[in-house]
Write a protein that holds these residues in place. Structure first.
Motif, PDB file in Angstrom:
ATOM      1  N   GLU A   1     -43.748   2.595  59.456  1.00 56.07           N
ATOM      2  CA  GLU A   1     -43.195   1.941  58.265  1.00 56.07           C
ATOM      3  C   GLU A   1     -43.763   2.575  56.996  1.00 56.07           C
ATOM      4  O   GLU A   1     -44.699   3.355  57.054  1.00 56.07           O
ATOM      5  CB  GLU A   1     -43.509   0.435  58.283  1.00 56.07           C
ATOM      6  CG  GLU A   1     -44.972   0.084  58.093  1.00 56.07           C
ATOM      7  CD  GLU A   1     -45.803   0.084  59.364  1.00 56.07           C
ATOM      8  OE1 GLU A   1     -46.992  -0.224  59.256  1.00 56.07           O
ATOM      9  OE2 GLU A   1     -45.284   0.414  60.444  1.00 56.07           O
ATOM     10  N   GLU A   2     -43.172   2.234  55.863  1.00 53.28           N
ATOM     11  CA  GLU A   2     -43.661   2.732  54.579  1.00 53.28           C
ATOM     12  C   GLU A   2     -44.810   1.857  54.089  1.00 53.28           C
ATOM     13  O   GLU A   2     -44.882   0.660  54.397  1.00 53.28           O
ATOM     14  CB  GLU A   2     -42.539   2.748  53.548  1.00 53.28           C
ATOM     15  CG  GLU A   2     -41.494   3.799  53.839  1.00 53.28           C
ATOM     16  CD  GLU A   2     -40.527   3.992  52.684  1.00 53.28           C
ATOM     17  OE1 GLU A   2     -40.675   3.337  51.633  1.00 53.28           O
ATOM     18  OE2 GLU A   2     -39.611   4.811  52.850  1.00 53.28           O
TER      19      GLU A   2
ATOM     20  N   SER B   1     -44.606   8.340  55.035  1.00 57.60           N
ATOM     21  CA  SER B   1     -44.765   6.884  55.036  1.00 57.60           C
ATOM     22  C   SER B   1     -45.519   6.362  53.826  1.00 57.60           C
ATOM     23  O   SER B   1     -45.208   5.294  53.314  1.00 57.60           O
ATOM     24  CB  SER B   1     -45.495   6.448  56.311  1.00 57.60           C
ATOM     25  OG  SER B   1     -44.772   6.846  57.448  1.00 57.60           O
TER      26      SER B   1
END
Length: 138
Positions: free
Chosen positions: A44-45, A82
């Motif tokens: 995920e970021e 990310s």
């Protein structure tokens, strides 16, 4: 290195000593003396703030994270898909400056307690306290 380890440090679920151990185990030297770090990407970021980098500075200044590991951290943050920071906000500019400085100490300032303290000041205030004397690694 697992990018998740950096995220965990930033969120407080991994301390500086364990981050240092993780980084040391991720860095390999080749027979030619080159350093390599294999990176496992974060799914995920994650937005990096100046407060996150201040935590890294504090870990160095407390003796929990060797300053030279900031080079690897800087490289990982720059090359990551990310991790990101708000480039249009002044604090995002401070983050970008410090991350790039860490990733390339040979063209910026050496990684030591003195320059880490000054980068910490920059991250908190936006004021750069660096001068020519900082270029010399003591």
């Amino acid at each position: 290195m697992r990018e998740a380890a950096l995220r965990d440090f930033f969120t407080g679920t991994l301390d500086g000593l364990h981050l240092a151990e993780h980084l040391h185990s991720s860095i390999q030297k080749s027979r030619l003396g080159e350093t390599q770090c294999y990176v496992e990407r974060l799914a995920e970021e994650f937005e990096i703030t100046s407060a996150h980098l201040v935590k890294l500075c504090d870990a160095v200044l407390e003796g929990k994270l060797p300053a030279e590991l900031l080079r690897t951290i800087g490289f990982v943050l720059i090359s990551s898909e990310s991790f990101h920071w708000e480039k249009e906000h002044p604090q995002g500019e401070w983050v970008a400056q410090v991350v790039h400085d860490w990733a390339s100490p040979e063209i910026n300032y050496p990684l030591n307690d003195k320059t880490v303290e000054k980068r910490r000041h920059l991250l908190l205030t936006g004021d750069s306290p660096f001068d020519e004397a900082d270029v010399i690694d003591e």
